[in-house]
Design a protein around this motif. Structure first.
Motif, PDB file in Angstrom:
ATOM      1  N   THR A 275       0.873  -1.296   0.241  1.00 45.32           N
ATOM      2  CA  THR A 275      -0.035  -0.169  -0.144  1.00 45.32           C
ATOM      3  C   THR A 275       0.771   1.137  -0.089  1.00 45.32           C
ATOM      4  O   THR A 275       0.391   2.386  -0.289  1.00 45.32           O
ATOM      5  CB  THR A 275      -0.921   0.062   1.335  1.00 45.32           C
TER       6      THR A 275
ATOM      7  N   SER B  44      -5.751  -1.665  -1.534  1.00 41.60           N
ATOM      8  CA  SER B  44      -6.094  -2.455  -0.509  1.00 41.60           C
ATOM      9  C   SER B  44      -6.800  -3.759  -0.830  1.00 41.60           C
ATOM     10  O   SER B  44      -7.594  -4.458  -0.092  1.00 41.60           O
ATOM     11  CB  SER B  44      -7.190  -1.615   0.359  1.00 41.60           C
TER      12      SER B  44
ATOM     13  N   ASN C 256     -11.126   2.312   5.757  1.00 41.52           N
ATOM     14  CA  ASN C 256      -9.815   2.087   5.028  1.00 41.52           C
ATOM     15  C   ASN C 256      -8.916   3.611   4.986  1.00 41.52           C
ATOM     16  O   ASN C 256      -9.905   4.385   4.470  1.00 41.52           O
ATOM     17  CB  ASN C 256      -9.591   1.088   3.991  1.00 41.52           C
TER      18      ASN C 256
ATOM     19  N   ALA D  52     -11.237  -0.175  -2.942  1.00 44.61           N
ATOM     20  CA  ALA D  52     -10.496  -1.245  -3.093  1.00 44.61           C
ATOM     21  C   ALA D  52     -10.456  -1.501  -4.446  1.00 44.61           C
ATOM     22  O   ALA D  52      -9.428  -1.949  -5.020  1.00 44.61           O
ATOM     23  CB  ALA D  52     -10.864  -2.272  -2.232  1.00 44.61           C
TER      24      ALA D  52
ATOM     25  N   ILE E 238      -9.889  -8.655   0.035  1.00 43.59           N
ATOM     26  CA  ILE E 238      -9.339  -7.335   0.405  1.00 43.59           C
ATOM     27  C   ILE E 238      -8.532  -7.241   1.709  1.00 43.59           C
ATOM     28  O   ILE E 238      -8.775  -8.132   2.558  1.00 43.59           O
ATOM     29  CB  ILE E 238     -10.497  -6.254   0.235  1.00 43.59           C
TER      30      ILE E 238
END
Lengths: 102, 151
Positions: free
Chosen positions: A27, A64, B95, B100, B117
């Motif tokens: 990430t 993600s 998040n 995502a 995820i």
């Protein structure tokens, strides 16, 4: 060696495509435990799946999505369809795999 | 309605523009990521960047665990019975960057997709379906016991 496991299973008039890719999916927000420095972002951004000359799925991903990502979906197709999956990541690296629906 | 969408579009473009001039994003990133929806820090910002104002729908099914023991790998499957569904997106409200994934359904594709995820903490998982010029959403809470974004 390809980093993609690709399967395409025929069920009636639909083909179920399942793919497992090997990729770190960083990430850019995670810290390296030893150095304490941020691990640079590195993730698969785009996946294109074609069956013959048709594009059946385009996936745009953020960071993600889990490490070694998994993707599954179905489309109307038949045995013998030439399935090709290709991905491009945030560093511009690419990989692809092909399989016949069976 | 049209005007509202237009205004939100310009607003999102303006925010992205600011980020570019502040040197936070390279123009290439913005171009490649559809107006920076993947960089948006909140659910609302992501929706703005995608220029969508979804209405809640019961025709979207989210298959995700109620409790995820490991936030690094949370299996999520979205299916919908909405006619002419063209795009399915998965967003995780809590998040750092909620958007995502977006799945653009191609020729003959069944209206559904599954993936896995990462979730930093307990959050609503929002499914977004674009059909025609409308957008629909559904959500489900997933409790996370061990976060997936730690070092």
């Amino acid at each position: 060696m390809s980093s993609i496991k690709l399967k395409a299973k025929v069920e009636g008039d639909t083909v179920e495509v399942k793919a497992l890719m090997t990729h770190p999916m960083e990430t850019g927000q995670r810290k390296d435990k030893k150095t304490g420095e941020l691990v640079p972002a590195h993730w698969i951004k785009e996946i294109i799946v074609t069956a013959g000359d048709k594009t059946v799925m385009t996936a745009n991903w953020g960071a993600s999505v889990s490490k070694n990502p998994y993707l599954a979906f179905s489309y109307k197709g038949k045995a013998g369809d030439k399935i090709k999956l290709s991905w491009t990541d945030s560093k511009g690296e690419k990989d692809a795999a092909e399989v016949d629906a069976a | 309605m049209k005007r509202r969408t237009f205004l939100q579009g310009t607003l999102a473009a303006g925010v992205a523009g600011l980020a570019v001039s502040a040197g936070l994003l390279t123009p290439r990133m913005v171009m490649a990521e559809g107006g920076g929806a993947f960089d948006a820090k909140t659910l609302d910002d992501a929706l703005k960047a995608m220029a969508l104002t979804p209405e809640e729908s019961k025709d979207i099914t989210i298959k995700a665990p109620e409790i995820a023991e490991n936030g690094a790998v949370v299996p999520v499957e979205i299916t919908t019975t909405i006619a002419d569904a063209k795009e399915i997106s998965i967003l995780v409200e809590n998040n750092p960057t909620p958007l995502a994934a977006t799945f653009i359904l191609g020729e003959g594709a069944t209206a559904g997709a599954s993936t896995r995820i990462k979730m930093g903490k307990t959050s609503n998982v929002v499914a977004l379906v674009k059909a025609g010029d409308k957008a629909y959403s559904a959500k489900q809470e997933v409790k996370v016991t061990i976060g997936g974004c730690g070092g």
